[in-house]
Scaffold this active site. Structure first.
Site, PDB file in Angstrom:
ATOM      1  N   GLU A 193       0.846  -1.208   0.000  1.00 24.66           N
ATOM      2  CA  GLU A 193       0.000   0.000   0.000  1.00 24.66           C
ATOM      3  C   GLU A 193       0.874   1.248   0.000  1.00 24.66           C
ATOM      4  O   GLU A 193       0.742   2.128   0.865  1.00 24.66           O
ATOM      5  CB  GLU A 193      -0.996  -0.022   1.168  1.00 24.66           C
ATOM      6  N   GLU A 314      -4.725  -8.804  -0.506  1.00 28.63           N
ATOM      7  CA  GLU A 314      -5.562  -8.508   0.671  1.00 28.63           C
ATOM      8  C   GLU A 314      -6.993  -8.389   0.183  1.00 28.63           C
ATOM      9  O   GLU A 314      -7.277  -7.581  -0.718  1.00 28.63           O
ATOM     10  CB  GLU A 314      -5.144  -7.194   1.342  1.00 28.63           C
TER      11      GLU A 314
HETATM   12  O1  AHR Z   1      -5.350  -6.022   6.748  1.00 31.56           O
HETATM   13  C1  AHR Z   1      -5.304  -4.865   7.508  1.00 31.56           C
HETATM   14  C2  AHR Z   1      -4.618  -3.713   6.785  1.00 31.56           C
HETATM   15  O2  AHR Z   1      -5.348  -3.360   5.663  1.00 31.56           O
HETATM   16  C3  AHR Z   1      -3.256  -3.995   6.236  1.00 31.56           C
HETATM   17  O3  AHR Z   1      -2.261  -3.854   7.187  1.00 31.56           O
HETATM   18  C4  AHR Z   1      -3.108  -2.949   5.182  1.00 31.56           C
HETATM   19  O4  AHR Z   1      -2.252  -3.328   4.140  1.00 31.56           O
HETATM   20  C5  AHR Z   1      -4.535  -2.706   4.733  1.00 31.56           C
HETATM   21  O5  AHR Z   1      -4.840  -1.373   4.712  1.00 31.56           O
END
Ligand code: AHR
Length: 511
Positions: A193, A314
């Site tokens: 991110e 994710e």
């Molecule tokens: O999964 C929780 C968070 O969500 C992670 O640390 C981040 O990469 C995303 O914003």
């Protein structure tokens, strides 16, 4: 007999006449279809709340039954799910993590404040050796997420050397710390991110940075890294476009993050929701289909051969934390509704196997849409766990493209979602079909036209995940409500597979 669904009760749905719902699924010949990478069934583990500490790692001296510090019950769950790949150590945590703090004698490891996640003090007792040994012991591919936000090129280069080199200064340190042979490391994430918690960069700036970090992340001996660029947040296709244009030639994969949230300041409760919320969520989950298509289309411009993988590293539901728990620890319950999200998403990833080469649900234990929850020495398997379990046959199986004819619903936020979604694959002479019915009250009569199936077979068996109430979940100290049960109501007749898909259910059948 037809029954009219009253508009007042279901404002999220188009005004429709409902009777016996029917859907037809047509399997297409799988000739050139891609193999569904088993890595689509990957997991994400972050130093966040009790995902690592308490969830996976309790330490050798814990009264909780463990093997070298890893909880035995959790090891069993990882094995049972055939987890193919695990991403670690974050997430946002990864961009503040300095790996050299997590090696050597535990008592000498410095502490740090986990400023992303509740200000918890991290003692670094779970570090590189603990993670890499866990993966090696279980035959799971490690996926290391490197620190680009606050770490240096040199730091990441040395980490790769420490893990994978036979000889040299970093290999010597590793050996002094008790590990003679290098580990195998394939997946290396270059930042996380980077448009947000990983450095608030622009895609132009990140692409340049990526090229530097990737250059010095070397292949040692026969270890070959698969380098992953930090990709877009959900709908930001410009990020993918710029990164592919400027750095795509140096990437093996680029990530995509997608959480089922529309309002970040009020995400809603995991357990308390109404029908409208349910159907909104189904629409939000199915939006990943459009999203994957639009990012893939951009990637096609620069990579028509589809060499670069799109890795949804994710994804999942993200609710307000369970009342009374630390807001920074992201602990949430997991109902049958979450299971439907998992099944819808996995169907989408399977069907896009030509481009989607990995996905890592967030997160494995005790955080967000978890596979399992732990409390003391107890462990609960969530409805989402059972979806991953029932989908195991799709891992590394050849996709069977399919067409689903079903009614679509119009839901909140102007989205539409099919009542039934599905994916199918073939491996070792077995055809497997997974189907989801999102309706809260209508079963659907499904006809699967098997003409395109590589294996027709006469025998069908399978399993179902459902429960009486969409709000049902599994909790400590009670019998499991949502689990995987045998499904015996399917039959084959005249080359067609016939079944009734119960309301709010996930059914996987093998021929
Ligand atoms: O999964 C929780 C968070 O969500 C992670 O640390 C981040 O990469 C995303 O914003």
């Amino acid at each position: 007999m037809k029954r009219l669904l009253a508009f007042a009760f279901v404002p999220y749905m188009a005004f429709v006449a409902a009777g016996t719902e029917k859907a037809t699924i047509t399997l297409q010949p799988s000739g050139e279809a891609p193999v569904i990478a088993k890595e689509i069934y990957g997991q994400f583990t972050e130093h966040l709340g009790s995902c690592i500490y308490g969830g996976i790692w309790v330490g050798e001296d814990s009264p909780i039954p463990n093997t070298n510090g890893y909880r035995n019950d959790v090891l069993g769950a990882i094995r049972d799910l055939k987890v193919p790949v695990m991403r670690w150590p974050g997430g946002c945590f990864a961009d503040e993590y300095h790996w050299q703090d997590g090696i050597g004698p535990k008592e000498d490891r410095p502490r740090m404040v986990n400023s992303n996640w509740g200000g918890t003090v991290e003692d670094n007792s779970f570090g590189t050796h603990e993670f890499m040994n866990l993966c090696e012991m279980l035959g799971v591919e490690p996926y290391i997420s490197g620190n680009v936000g606050s770490g240096s090129v040199e730091e990441l280069a040395k980490w790769v050397e420490y893990m994978t080199a036979e000889d040299g200064p970093q290999a010597r340190r590793r050996k002094e710390n008790g590990r003679e042979k290098p580990w195998k490391l394939k997946y290396l994430g270059i930042g996380n991110e980077t448009w947000g918690c990983g450095g608030n960069m622009t895609p132009e700036y990140y692409s340049d940075i990526y090229r530097r970090y990737a250059t010095y992340s070397r292949n040692y001996g026969d270890n070959k890294l698969y380098k992953i660029g930090s990709g877009a947040d959900a709908y930001n296709t410009n990020w993918t476009d710029v990164c592919m244009k400027k750095a795509g030639s140096m990437m093996d994969g680029i990530s995509l993050h997608y959480y089922c949230v529309d309002n970040w300041s009020s995400k809603g409760s995991a357990r308390e929701f109404d029908n409208d919320d349910h159907y909104w969520l189904m629409g939000k989950a199915f939006d990943i289909d459009t999203l994957v298509s639009s990012h893939s289309e951009i990637m096609d411009k620069y990579d028509p051969e589809k060499r670069v993988g799109l890795l949804v590293d994710e994804w999942g539901t993200w609710w307000d934390v369970e009342p009374g728990t630390n807001p920074g620890h992201l602990y949430q319950q997991n109902t049958l509704r979450d299971a439907l999200v998992a099944a819808i998403s996995l169907n989408v990833f399977n069907n896009h196997a030509d481009r989607v080469r990995m996905a890592n649900i967030a997160q494995f234990a005790n955080v967000l849409q978890a596979m399992l929850l732990t409390r003391g020495d107890s462990m609960v398997l969530t409805p989402t766990y059972y979806v991953f379990k029932s989908y195991i046959p799709h891992q590394d199986a050849r996709l069977i493209p399919l067409k689903v004819d079903t009614r679509t619903l119009s839901v909140r936020k102007g989205r539409t979602v099919p009542l039934v979604t599905a994916s199918a694959s073939e491996k070792d002479g077995i055809t497997t079909i997974s189907m989801v019915n999102i309706s809260l009250d209508e079963p659907v009569e499904v006809t699967v036209n098997l003409d395109g199936a590589p294996v027709k077979g006469k025998k069908v068996e399978g399993n179902i995940i459902t429960s009486d109430d969409i709000h049902d979940y599994n909790d400590f100290g009670m019998d499991e409500k949502v689990t995987m049960r045998p499904f015996r109501d399917a039959r084959i007749k005249d080359g067609k597979l016939l079944l009734t898909l119960p309301a709010k259910s996930v059914v996987t059948l093998s021929l």
